[in-house]
Design an enzyme around this catalytic site. Structure first.
Site, PDB file in Angstrom:
ATOM      1  N   CYS A 151      40.859  37.921  46.662  1.00 37.50           N
ATOM      2  CA  CYS A 151      40.241  38.566  45.490  1.00 37.50           C
ATOM      3  C   CYS A 151      40.016  37.596  44.331  1.00 37.50           C
ATOM      4  O   CYS A 151      39.290  37.916  43.388  1.00 37.50           O
ATOM      5  CB  CYS A 151      41.096  39.741  45.026  1.00 37.50           C
ATOM      6  SG  CYS A 151      41.187  41.055  46.259  1.00 37.50           S
ATOM      7  N   HIS A 204      38.927  41.263  37.485  1.00 37.88           N
ATOM      8  CA  HIS A 204      38.844  41.709  38.870  1.00 37.88           C
ATOM      9  C   HIS A 204      39.187  43.192  38.893  1.00 37.88           C
ATOM     10  O   HIS A 204      40.101  43.639  38.200  1.00 37.88           O
ATOM     11  CB  HIS A 204      39.819  40.910  39.728  1.00 37.88           C
ATOM     12  CG  HIS A 204      39.975  41.472  41.102  1.00 37.88           C
ATOM     13  ND1 HIS A 204      38.903  41.774  41.903  1.00 37.88           N
ATOM     14  CD2 HIS A 204      41.089  41.816  41.812  1.00 37.88           C
ATOM     15  CE1 HIS A 204      39.340  42.270  43.050  1.00 37.88           C
ATOM     16  NE2 HIS A 204      40.657  42.306  43.013  1.00 37.88           N
ATOM     17  N   ASN A 215      37.950  48.322  44.942  1.00 39.25           N
ATOM     18  CA  ASN A 215      38.211  46.872  44.934  1.00 39.25           C
ATOM     19  C   ASN A 215      37.295  46.209  45.961  1.00 39.25           C
ATOM     20  O   ASN A 215      37.498  46.365  47.160  1.00 39.25           O
ATOM     21  CB  ASN A 215      39.683  46.638  45.260  1.00 39.25           C
ATOM     22  CG  ASN A 215      40.073  45.165  45.226  1.00 39.25           C
ATOM     23  OD1 ASN A 215      39.209  44.280  45.205  1.00 39.25           O
ATOM     24  ND2 ASN A 215      41.370  44.900  45.243  1.00 39.25           N
TER      25      ASN A 215
HETATM   26  N1  COA Z   1      47.922  59.266  48.832  1.00 38.25           N
HETATM   27  C1  COA Z   1      49.033  59.960  48.621  1.00 38.25           C
HETATM   28  N2  COA Z   1      50.261  59.400  48.615  1.00 38.25           N
HETATM   29  C2  COA Z   1      50.338  58.077  48.830  1.00 38.25           C
HETATM   30  C3  COA Z   1      49.200  57.293  49.054  1.00 38.25           C
HETATM   31  C4  COA Z   1      47.946  57.940  49.056  1.00 38.25           C
HETATM   32  N3  COA Z   1      46.787  57.290  49.246  1.00 38.25           N
HETATM   33  N4  COA Z   1      49.580  56.025  49.228  1.00 38.25           N
HETATM   34  C5  COA Z   1      50.922  56.000  49.110  1.00 38.25           C
HETATM   35  N5  COA Z   1      51.382  57.238  48.877  1.00 38.25           N
HETATM   36  C6  COA Z   1      52.758  57.676  48.692  1.00 38.25           C
HETATM   37  C7  COA Z   1      53.752  56.740  49.332  1.00 38.25           C
HETATM   38  O1  COA Z   1      53.904  57.045  50.691  1.00 38.25           O
HETATM   39  C8  COA Z   1      54.985  57.036  48.534  1.00 38.25           C
HETATM   40  O2  COA Z   1      55.570  58.221  49.010  1.00 38.25           O
HETATM   41  P1  COA Z   1      57.164  58.353  49.116  1.00 38.25           P
HETATM   42  O3  COA Z   1      57.658  58.218  47.705  1.00 38.25           O
HETATM   43  O4  COA Z   1      57.319  59.688  49.725  1.00 38.25           O
HETATM   44  O5  COA Z   1      57.586  57.203  49.987  1.00 38.25           O
HETATM   45  C9  COA Z   1      54.470  57.325  47.120  1.00 38.25           C
HETATM   46  O6  COA Z   1      53.068  57.630  47.295  1.00 38.25           O
HETATM   47  C10 COA Z   1      54.604  56.159  46.194  1.00 38.25           C
HETATM   48  O7  COA Z   1      54.158  54.992  46.863  1.00 38.25           O
HETATM   49  P2  COA Z   1      54.089  53.607  46.128  1.00 38.25           P
HETATM   50  O8  COA Z   1      53.462  52.608  47.050  1.00 38.25           O
HETATM   51  O9  COA Z   1      55.427  53.264  45.562  1.00 38.25           O
HETATM   52  O10 COA Z   1      53.085  53.990  44.955  1.00 38.25           O
HETATM   53  P3  COA Z   1      52.631  53.173  43.706  1.00 38.25           P
HETATM   54  O11 COA Z   1      52.798  53.980  42.503  1.00 38.25           O
HETATM   55  O12 COA Z   1      53.180  51.782  43.705  1.00 38.25           O
HETATM   56  O13 COA Z   1      51.051  53.067  43.948  1.00 38.25           O
HETATM   57  C11 COA Z   1      49.440  51.466  44.690  1.00 38.25           C
HETATM   58  C12 COA Z   1      50.563  52.406  45.090  1.00 38.25           C
HETATM   59  C13 COA Z   1      48.964  50.739  45.934  1.00 38.25           C
HETATM   60  C14 COA Z   1      48.298  52.273  44.105  1.00 38.25           C
HETATM   61  C15 COA Z   1      49.956  50.474  43.626  1.00 38.25           C
HETATM   62  O14 COA Z   1      51.160  49.894  44.040  1.00 38.25           O
HETATM   63  C16 COA Z   1      48.973  49.376  43.355  1.00 38.25           C
HETATM   64  O15 COA Z   1      47.892  49.608  42.869  1.00 38.25           O
HETATM   65  N6  COA Z   1      49.367  48.117  43.613  1.00 38.25           N
HETATM   66  C17 COA Z   1      48.479  46.987  43.416  1.00 38.25           C
HETATM   67  C18 COA Z   1      47.585  46.907  44.598  1.00 38.25           C
HETATM   68  C19 COA Z   1      46.421  46.031  44.372  1.00 38.25           C
HETATM   69  O16 COA Z   1      45.800  46.070  43.345  1.00 38.25           O
HETATM   70  N7  COA Z   1      46.099  45.211  45.376  1.00 38.25           N
HETATM   71  C20 COA Z   1      44.988  44.357  45.361  1.00 38.25           C
HETATM   72  C21 COA Z   1      45.237  43.209  44.475  1.00 38.25           C
HETATM   73  S1  COA Z   1      43.891  42.134  44.572  1.00 38.25           S
END
Ligand code: COA
Length: 322
Positions: free
Chosen positions: A114, A249, A279
């Site tokens: 990215c 980004h 993204n």
């Molecule tokens: N829909 C519903 N629930 C979801 C889900 C979805 N699409 N994806 C994950 N969950 C659930 C998980 O299973 C978890 O459930 P649990 O508590 O029962 O285990 C809960 O939501 C929380 O998951 P978590 O991964 O801790 O959520 P989060 O608040 O960290 O959000 C992201 C997840 C991916 C949105 C967040 O971490 C993020 O944006 N990270 C950066 C990613 C990024 O930008 N990557 C590219 C960089 S270039």
């Protein structure tokens, strides 16, 4: 002699897919409200079955050349940042060069996930400063829909397809301080496993799809992007007040808002496309530039701060006077 962003262009595949439509199509246990709340994403575009990164890149390049009032005769090289090349070789850049009808100069791909567009911009600018080129097409072109695990709801809802491009050309006499003021590139390979494609050409295993530890990536993003933008401003003796537009980004609205707060910039001076594009990896910044230069937000003379983080980990920032 610095590089000036003379034209910007973008291409999005025709098919847009809302969160609800994605959930239904891929049989995902998720909801529009979960995705919007956590990421700001409402929809993404997906390439058609026969569509390639090079085909999208060609469209974005034509757009950038047109906006610059330039032709293929002004192009000495093509640099493409992509994690989803048409093939290992020919490079996507060589395919784009051929497709555009450019018959001289260089063409190569660059891999920084990215952060790829910032890396490619930096390399193109360095080549212009070194006198190796006068006009370089800098492209981000990605089809992540082909490298996602549709059973991993924490990752597959985040990405979309698209391409963006800029024509970077050598500054001309009388242009003052227009152009790229500086670029700042970083990598820390120790964190490679928190955001990776587990396999692919040359690999000994894996499935070839994106694997991500979302929370870990989020934490790195906020701290590393904050230090990269400070570094870019300090290197030029500039402050937050000097920035007309932040073009980040587009990974997650919460990361974007955190950067806006850090720079004391209201959200109306931050270019946001993540809601509509999701993204698009290396394509996200040039796509945002293409949008904001066309709708009149970014004007000539504006100081634009760009930043990105991605797999590697890689991250960086660039400061440009339009
Ligand atoms: N829909 C519903 N629930 C979801 C889900 C979805 N699409 N994806 C994950 N969950 C659930 C998980 O299973 C978890 O459930 P649990 O508590 O029962 O285990 C809960 O939501 C929380 O998951 P978590 O991964 O801790 O959520 P989060 O608040 O960290 O959000 C992201 C997840 C991916 C949105 C967040 O971490 C993020 O944006 N990270 C950066 C990613 C990024 O930008 N990557 C590219 C960089 S270039």
């Amino acid at each position: 002699m610095r590089g000036v962003i003379a034209g910007t262009g973008g291409y999005l595949p025709a098919r847009s897919v809302s969160n609800d439509a994605l959930a239904a199509e891929k049989n995902l246990e998720t909801s529009d409200s979960w995705i919007v709340e956590r990421t700001g994403i409402r929809q993404r575009h997906f390439a058609a079955p026969g569509e390639t990164a090079s085909a999208m890149g060609i469209a974005a390049c034509r757009d950038a050349l047109a906006q610059a009032g330039a032709t293929v005769d002004d192009v000495d090289g093509v640099i493409v940042a992509t994690a989803t090349p048409d093939s290992a070789f020919p490079s996507t850049a060589a395919r784009i060069q051929g497709g555009l009808g450019v018959t001289r100069g260089f063409a190569f791909d660059l891999a920084a996930a990215c952060t790829g567009f910032i890396y490619a911009l930096s390399v193109a600018d360095a080549m212009i400063r070194a006198g190796q080129a006068r006009g370089v097409l800098v492209v981000g072109a990605e089809i992540y829909s082909r490298i996602l695990d549709w059973s991993d709801r924490g990752t597959c809802v985040l990405f979309g397809d698209g391409a963006g491009a800029v024509l970077l050309r050598a500054a001309q006499a009388g242009e003052g301080d227009r152009g790229l003021l500086s670029t700042h590139l970083h990598a820390d390979g120790r964190h490679g496993d928190i955001l990776q494609v587990d396999g692919g050409a040359g690999s000994t295993g894996g499935t070839g799809v994106v694997r991500m530890a979302g929370r870990e990536v989020f934490k790195h993003a906020v701290t590393k992007l904050a230090s990269a933008v400070d570094e870019a401003l300090a290197a030029n003796g500039l402050g937050y007040d000097d920035v007309a537009w932040l073009v980040p980004h587009q990974a997650n609205i919460r990361i974007i808002e955190a950067m806006g707060r850090k720079l004391h910039l209201p959200l109306d001076r931050v270019v946001v496309t993540v809601d509509r594009h999701a993204n698009t990896s290396a394509a996200s910044i040039p796509l945002a530039l293409a949008e904001a230069t066309r709708d009149g937000r970014i004007k000539q003379g504006d100081l634009v701060l760009m930043e990105a983080i991605g797999g590697g980990l890689t991250w960086g920032a660039a400061l440009a006077r339009f």
